[in-house]
Design an enzyme around this catalytic site. Structure first.
Site, PDB file in Angstrom:
ATOM      1  N   ASP A 267       0.825  -1.212   0.000  1.00 54.84           N
ATOM      2  CA  ASP A 267       0.000   0.000   0.000  1.00 54.84           C
ATOM      3  C   ASP A 267       0.857   1.259   0.000  1.00 54.84           C
ATOM      4  OD1 ASP A 267      -2.029  -1.720   0.127  1.00 54.84           O
ATOM      5  OD2 ASP A 267      -2.747  -1.149   2.130  1.00 54.84           O
ATOM      6  N   ALA A 268       1.924   1.224   0.802  1.00 56.45           N
ATOM      7  CA  ALA A 268       2.747   2.428   0.955  1.00 56.45           C
ATOM      8  C   ALA A 268       3.387   2.790  -0.382  1.00 56.45           C
ATOM      9  CB  ALA A 268       3.817   2.202   2.008  1.00 56.45           C
TER      10      ALA A 268
ATOM     11  N   ASP B   1       0.739   4.187  -2.623  1.00 60.39           N
ATOM     12  CA  ASP B   1       0.418   5.564  -2.237  1.00 60.39           C
ATOM     13  C   ASP B   1       1.491   6.527  -2.736  1.00 60.39           C
ATOM     14  OD1 ASP B   1      -1.811   4.630  -1.039  1.00 60.39           O
ATOM     15  OD2 ASP B   1      -1.020   4.697   1.005  1.00 60.39           O
TER      16      ASP B   1
ATOM     17  N   GLU C 245     -23.074 -18.795 -14.401  1.00 63.11           N
ATOM     18  CA  GLU C 245     -22.482 -17.646 -13.695  1.00 63.11           C
ATOM     19  C   GLU C 245     -23.188 -17.454 -12.363  1.00 63.11           C
ATOM     20  OE1 GLU C 245     -22.925 -14.159 -16.150  1.00 63.11           O
ATOM     21  OE2 GLU C 245     -22.241 -15.250 -17.920  1.00 63.11           O
TER      22      GLU C 245
ATOM     23  N   LYS D 141     -25.299 -15.474  -9.746  1.00 65.46           N
ATOM     24  CA  LYS D 141     -26.271 -14.382  -9.827  1.00 65.46           C
ATOM     25  C   LYS D 141     -25.961 -13.433  -8.678  1.00 65.46           C
ATOM     26  CE  LYS D 141     -31.126 -13.391 -10.684  1.00 65.46           C
ATOM     27  NZ  LYS D 141     -31.175 -12.168  -9.908  1.00 65.46           N
TER      28      LYS D 141
ATOM     29  N   ASP E  54     -25.921 -10.331  -6.206  1.00 61.91           N
ATOM     30  CA  ASP E  54     -27.057  -9.603  -5.651  1.00 61.91           C
ATOM     31  C   ASP E  54     -26.725  -8.131  -5.422  1.00 61.91           C
ATOM     32  OD1 ASP E  54     -29.577  -9.226  -4.809  1.00 61.91           O
ATOM     33  OD2 ASP E  54     -29.390 -10.321  -2.912  1.00 61.91           O
TER      34      ASP E  54
ATOM     35  N   ARG F 157     -30.271   0.804 -14.229  1.00 63.49           N
ATOM     36  CA  ARG F 157     -31.277   0.115 -15.037  1.00 63.49           C
ATOM     37  C   ARG F 157     -32.541   0.970 -15.189  1.00 63.49           C
ATOM     38  NH1 ARG F 157     -35.608  -3.276 -14.354  1.00 63.49           N
ATOM     39  NH2 ARG F 157     -35.866  -4.781 -16.028  1.00 63.49           N
TER      40      ARG F 157
ATOM     41  N   GLU G 112     -23.088  -6.164 -12.897  1.00 61.27           N
ATOM     42  CA  GLU G 112     -23.682  -5.958 -11.584  1.00 61.27           C
ATOM     43  C   GLU G 112     -22.766  -5.099 -10.717  1.00 61.27           C
ATOM     44  OE1 GLU G 112     -26.604  -7.143 -11.548  1.00 61.27           O
ATOM     45  OE2 GLU G 112     -27.291  -7.436  -9.479  1.00 61.27           O
TER      46      GLU G 112
ATOM     47  N   TYR H 106     -21.192  -8.735 -17.046  1.00 61.32           N
ATOM     48  CA  TYR H 106     -21.587 -10.044 -17.558  1.00 61.32           C
ATOM     49  C   TYR H 106     -22.132  -9.977 -18.981  1.00 61.32           C
ATOM     50  CZ  TYR H 106     -25.762  -8.253 -15.179  1.00 61.32           C
ATOM     51  OH  TYR H 106     -26.751  -7.451 -14.718  1.00 61.32           O
TER      52      TYR H 106
ATOM     53  N   LYS I  67     -26.805 -19.531 -19.056  1.00 59.66           N
ATOM     54  CA  LYS I  67     -26.991 -18.876 -20.355  1.00 59.66           C
ATOM     55  C   LYS I  67     -26.559 -19.814 -21.478  1.00 59.66           C
ATOM     56  CE  LYS I  67     -25.879 -14.439 -18.263  1.00 59.66           C
ATOM     57  NZ  LYS I  67     -24.925 -13.330 -18.091  1.00 59.66           N
TER      58      LYS I  67
ATOM     59  N   LYS J   5     -32.962 -19.495  -8.633  1.00 60.29           N
ATOM     60  CA  LYS J   5     -32.899 -18.716  -7.398  1.00 60.29           C
ATOM     61  C   LYS J   5     -32.777 -19.629  -6.189  1.00 60.29           C
ATOM     62  CE  LYS J   5     -34.767 -14.751  -7.102  1.00 60.29           C
ATOM     63  NZ  LYS J   5     -34.488 -13.335  -7.042  1.00 60.29           N
TER      64      LYS J   5
ATOM     65  N   CYS K 123     -26.186  -1.335  33.500  1.00 61.87           N
ATOM     66  CA  CYS K 123     -25.418  -2.218  32.633  1.00 61.87           C
ATOM     67  C   CYS K 123     -25.580  -3.655  33.119  1.00 61.87           C
ATOM     68  CB  CYS K 123     -23.949  -1.807  32.662  1.00 61.87           C
ATOM     69  SG  CYS K 123     -22.872  -3.030  31.888  1.00 61.87           S
TER      70      CYS K 123
ATOM     71  N   CYS L 291     -21.950  -4.869  34.599  1.00 60.32           N
ATOM     72  CA  CYS L 291     -21.321  -4.324  35.808  1.00 60.32           C
ATOM     73  C   CYS L 291     -22.283  -3.582  36.716  1.00 60.32           C
ATOM     74  CB  CYS L 291     -20.154  -3.424  35.439  1.00 60.32           C
ATOM     75  SG  CYS L 291     -20.689  -1.860  34.708  1.00 60.32           S
TER      76      CYS L 291
ATOM     77  N   CYS M  59     -22.643   1.811  28.481  1.00 59.60           N
ATOM     78  CA  CYS M  59     -22.098   1.718  29.817  1.00 59.60           C
ATOM     79  C   CYS M  59     -20.806   2.524  29.777  1.00 59.60           C
ATOM     80  CB  CYS M  59     -21.799   0.260  30.164  1.00 59.60           C
ATOM     81  SG  CYS M  59     -20.844   0.141  31.682  1.00 59.60           S
TER      82      CYS M  59
ATOM     83  N   CYS N  81     -15.803  -1.594  33.395  1.00 54.46           N
ATOM     84  CA  CYS N  81     -16.758  -2.660  33.085  1.00 54.46           C
ATOM     85  C   CYS N  81     -16.008  -3.787  32.372  1.00 54.46           C
ATOM     86  CB  CYS N  81     -17.866  -2.118  32.195  1.00 54.46           C
ATOM     87  SG  CYS N  81     -18.990  -3.398  31.636  1.00 54.46           S
TER      88      CYS N  81
HETATM   89  S1  IVH Z   1     -27.715 -11.486 -17.287  1.00 54.12           S
HETATM   90  C1  IVH Z   1     -30.817  -9.948 -20.381  1.00 54.12           C
HETATM   91  N1  IVH Z   1     -26.022 -12.374 -15.475  1.00 54.12           N
HETATM   92  O1  IVH Z   1     -30.092 -10.370 -12.200  1.00 54.12           O
HETATM   93  C2  IVH Z   1     -30.234 -10.619 -19.196  1.00 54.12           C
HETATM   94  N2  IVH Z   1     -27.781 -10.978 -14.755  1.00 54.12           N
HETATM   95  O2  IVH Z   1     -32.910 -10.998 -12.278  1.00 54.12           O
HETATM   96  C3  IVH Z   1     -29.456  -9.738 -18.355  1.00 54.12           C
HETATM   97  N3  IVH Z   1     -27.736 -10.463 -12.359  1.00 54.12           N
HETATM   98  O3  IVH Z   1     -31.115  -7.452 -13.863  1.00 54.12           O
HETATM   99  C4  IVH Z   1     -29.010 -10.324 -17.106  1.00 54.12           C
HETATM  100  N4  IVH Z   1     -25.920 -11.611 -11.888  1.00 54.12           N
HETATM  101  O4  IVH Z   1     -29.044  -7.298 -12.375  1.00 54.12           O
HETATM  102  C5  IVH Z   1     -27.114 -11.643 -15.709  1.00 54.12           C
HETATM  103  N5  IVH Z   1     -24.414 -13.189 -14.013  1.00 54.12           N
HETATM  104  C6  IVH Z   1     -25.500 -12.460 -14.246  1.00 54.12           C
HETATM  105  C7  IVH Z   1     -26.168 -11.760 -13.202  1.00 54.12           C
HETATM  106  C8  IVH Z   1     -27.313 -11.027 -13.520  1.00 54.12           C
HETATM  107  C9  IVH Z   1     -26.862 -10.829 -11.402  1.00 54.12           C
HETATM  108  C10 IVH Z   1     -28.913  -9.612 -12.130  1.00 54.12           C
HETATM  109  C11 IVH Z   1     -29.074  -8.483 -13.111  1.00 54.12           C
HETATM  110  C12 IVH Z   1     -30.441  -8.671 -13.694  1.00 54.12           C
HETATM  111  C13 IVH Z   1     -31.113  -9.517 -12.669  1.00 54.12           C
HETATM  112  C14 IVH Z   1     -32.239 -10.320 -13.271  1.00 54.12           C
END
Ligand code: IVH
Length: 672
Positions: A33-34, A37, A113, A115, A117, A136, A178, A230, A294, A318, A414, A417, A432, A437
């Site tokens: 890091d140093a 920097d 891939e 998914k 969040d 989006r 994402e 993605y 996919k 899911k 507390c 204590c 506290c 304590c």
């Molecule tokens: S492909 C046209 N790949 O999931 C398809 N989406 O429920 C576009 N997401 O809006 C999505 N990981 O925000 C794709 N590996 C991944 C993803 C992914 C998360 C999210 C994305 C999408 C939502 C759909």
């Protein structure tokens, strides 16, 4: 000359970009890091000296200005669609059958891939430079969040043409991916919000959305968001025939494509991938809510096309939500190391994501009020990656879920204590404040012994843990009663180390009063405040007996700090502790020093080389007159003192209309 500087700057930028890539994208830093920097600082210095050479894609320019009027709406180049969901193996196989039917093929390759969040985000690049980041939104129109997106370190601001060419990506392109907040950053963000009395983000996804829409890109920069692409759009003539190759190309161009992806030849293998990650999801540093499958071949994707809102060539599997509904049987209170009281829900144990959950945090009293939760209620409990389970909602009254009746109140004392707990006006947390304590002891001792406080070298984590657990140190004054035999009775302690530590302890007695004040760990009293207090009162005794009013006469002490100090000394155990520190021979008196009030409230910035003083001397003169010296020029700066070769700070001063003076003028207003 100018050309040389230009070259030097560009070569530094290349280095910084390269090391940012190694650190933020591939997670394999080659320098510390140093050292990093230092490179960044060199670049900043050169750019400051030659502001005309600063470009928007320089790594120094991640944090920019403010969008003037919120976020501008922009249409997407093509709709940002979502995915159809499946929740079990049967549905997944039904999707595969449909792919077979529609395409007339039975052999299909799939890319699996994670998914992720977070929230989806489109990035527009022109001539290899990041021009726009768009949320989006409703799928057709999103919001321009470019300034904030630029702060995300895994997003390249500029990609050399050569590199794109080698990766097979045209200079103008769009990626979609994402944006997310890793769990560690989420935890830190919420801790900070809690300490400021702000409402907490319910999960990393909400935190991401809240962060990318902040108007101050500086805040976004500090929150450590990450971005995984993605999809690649507008790949023009270099059109990839497989999704897998497209992902590899993005990685080759310097994007952080998620590593945990797999190319499989059939749905059985996809199913294995799904199960593998369901078991491993807790080991990831961010949250996922499923797996995306996919069809790999572009030709097949084109053939399958889209339904109204989602592609037919992809499906989301899911994972079951990691939440459960159960009854809250009671609320107990935990005392943290800083003395903070946290209410914890005792639950009828419920399985959530593979573990039995019997406790969940309620964070603080505000959260309990917000949820409106009562003992006996049915509640929904959620558990994220490595996040502690938390109560997120009370289930509405119905036949199966009758409401509870018993309200919860924070205890007055507390639970560890028995000292009366306090809640400072305007603060969320109850605390506290008894320095002795046991719940707080370890942390207090560590702070006391640390460098910059009492500087007892060798008294680190391992030693303090042993000392406190064995009862050898019950408060910080006990440190001064330790004998060599005490130390030798500990694990891994030799004669030499024991002797060194005793010498360190002895030496600490000579440190000045401000260190002792700082070492007490009074809330909101940091190093600087401790110094002002020591100078104002000149002795611990005078500080102890000061009231709220008098305390506020001290430089930078407002009502909240004053309140906290009075609170601390109102506890008999704390006064006793100070007495014992005095008996042990620590320095409890100092030099009273009258800081002038002439420059009270005035802020100075020093820049360039001063001819007659060092920076430290000038700083001291200003502070002695009651002024404050800061590092950067803002609209709030009152004076900039400029020496020879002053650089960008001087320009800033002019820009903001801040008064600029030389050191003679400074001397005049300080002393005269
Ligand atoms: S492909 C046209 N790949 O999931 C398809 N989406 O429920 C576009 N997401 O809006 C999505 N990981 O925000 C794709 N590996 C991944 C993803 C992914 C998360 C999210 C994305 C999408 C939502 C759909």
């Amino acid at each position: 000359m100018a050309e040389d500087v230009g070259k030097k700057i560009e070569s530094l930028r290349e280095k910084v970009r390269h090391h940012e890539y190694l650190y933020y994208v591939v997670d394999h830093p080659e320098i510390g890091d140093a050292e990093f920097d230092k490179l960044m600082q060199q670049l900043k210095n050169l750019e400051a000296a030659h502001p005309q050479l600063i470009t928007a894609d320089s790594p120094t320019q991640r944090v920019g200005g403010k969008p003037r009027a919120g976020f501008v709406k922009v249409p997407h180049s093509s709709p940002m669609l979502s995915l159809d969901n499946t929740y079990n193996e049967e549905e997944l196989r039904a999707w595969e059958r449909r792919v077979h039917e529609l395409s007339g093929r039975t052999e299909v390759d799939y890319v699996c891939e994670l998914k992720l969040d977070g929230m989806s985000l489109a990035l527009i690049y022109e001539d290899g430079k990041l021009m726009r980041g768009i949320t989006r939104g409703d799928g057709s129109v999103g919001e321009d969040v470019t300034l904030n997106v630029r702060t995300v370190r895994s997003v390249p601001l500029s990609i050399p043409r050569e590199k794109l060419k080698k990766a097979g990506i045209p200079a103008d392109f769009e990626v979609r991916g994402e944006l997310l907040m890793p769990l560690a950053a989420f935890k830190k963000t919420n801790e900070e919000r809690q300490s400021k009395g702000l409402s907490l983000f319910a999960n990393p996804r909400n935190a991401t959305a809240g962060t990318v829409r902040r108007l101050e890109s500086k805040v976004t920069a500090e929150r450590g968001l990450d971005y995984f692409p993605y999809m690649l759009l507008r790949d023009g003539r270099t059109h990839f025939d497989r999704h897998w190759k497209r992902l590899d190309a993005l990685a080759a161009a310097g994007f952080k494509v998620n590593q945990n992806r797999k190319l499989v030849q059939n749905i059985d293998d996809a199913w294995a991938f799904i199960q593998e990650w369901e078991a491993k999801r807790d080991s990831l540093p961010y949250e996922i809510d499923g797996i995306v499958i996919k069809a790999d071949r572009t030709a097949l994707q084109d053939e399958l096309g889209f339904t109204g809102k989602a592609p037919r060539w992809a499906i989301a599997y899911k994972y079951a939500a990691r939440a459960g509904i159960t009854r809250l049987e009671g609320i107990r209170v935990q005392v943290g190391r800083t003395g903070k009281l946290t209410p914890v829900a005792g639950l009828v144990p419920v399985p959530i994501g593979g573990t039995m959950v019997a406790n969940a945090t309620l964070h603080n009293m505000n959260e309990i009020d917000r949820l409106g939760v009562k003992i006996g209620d049915w509640v929904r409990v959620e558990r994220g990656g490595d996040v502690i389970p938390k109560v997120v909602e009370v289930i509405k009254d119905d036949e199966d879920h009758p409401r509870g009746h018993k309200s919860f109140h924070m205890p007055e004392k507390c639970p560890v204590c028995g000292t009366k707990v306090v809640r400072t006006e305007g603060e969320v947390d109850y605390r506290c404040v008894n320095a002795n304590c046991p719940a707080k002891l370890r942390e207090t001792v560590l702070h006391f012994a640390s460098r910059g406080v009492m500087n007892i070298d060798g008294m680190g984590d391992a030693l303090v843990t042993q000392l406190t657990e064995r009862g050898l140190v019950k408060n910080v004054a006990d440190i001064y009663k330790l004998t060599k035999d005490d130390l030798l009775s500990l694990e891994r302690m030799g004669d030499k180390s024991a002797q060194n530590i005793l010498e360190e302890i002895e030496a600490s007695k000579k440190l000045p009063l401000e260190r002792v004040i700082y070492g007490l760990g009074i809330r909101m009293v940091g190093e600087r405040t401790a110094q002002f207090l020591a100078e104002h009162f000149g002795s611990m005794e005078a500080l102890e007996s000061a009231g709220v009013e008098e305390l506020q006469d001290v430089n930078e002490v407002g009502p909240r700090i004053a309140e906290s100090i009075v609170e601390f000394f109102s506890i008999a155990a704390n006064r006793k502790l100070v007495e014992r520190l005095g008996e042990a021979g620590l320095t409890l008196t100092g030099q009273k020093k009258q800081r002038g009030t002439k420059l009270a409230g005035k802020t100075f910035v020093l820049t360039g080389t001063l001819a007659h003083f060092t920076r430290d001397e000038a700083k001291k003169m200003i502070e002695d007159a009651g002024g404050k010296v800061t590092g950067s020029v803002s609209k709030k700066t009152d004076y900039v003192v400029a020496g020879a070769d002053a650089g960008s700070k001087l320009d800033k001063a002019k820009e903001f209309g801040v008064k600029v003076m030389d050191e003679r003028e400074m001397e005049d207003i300080v002393g005269g």
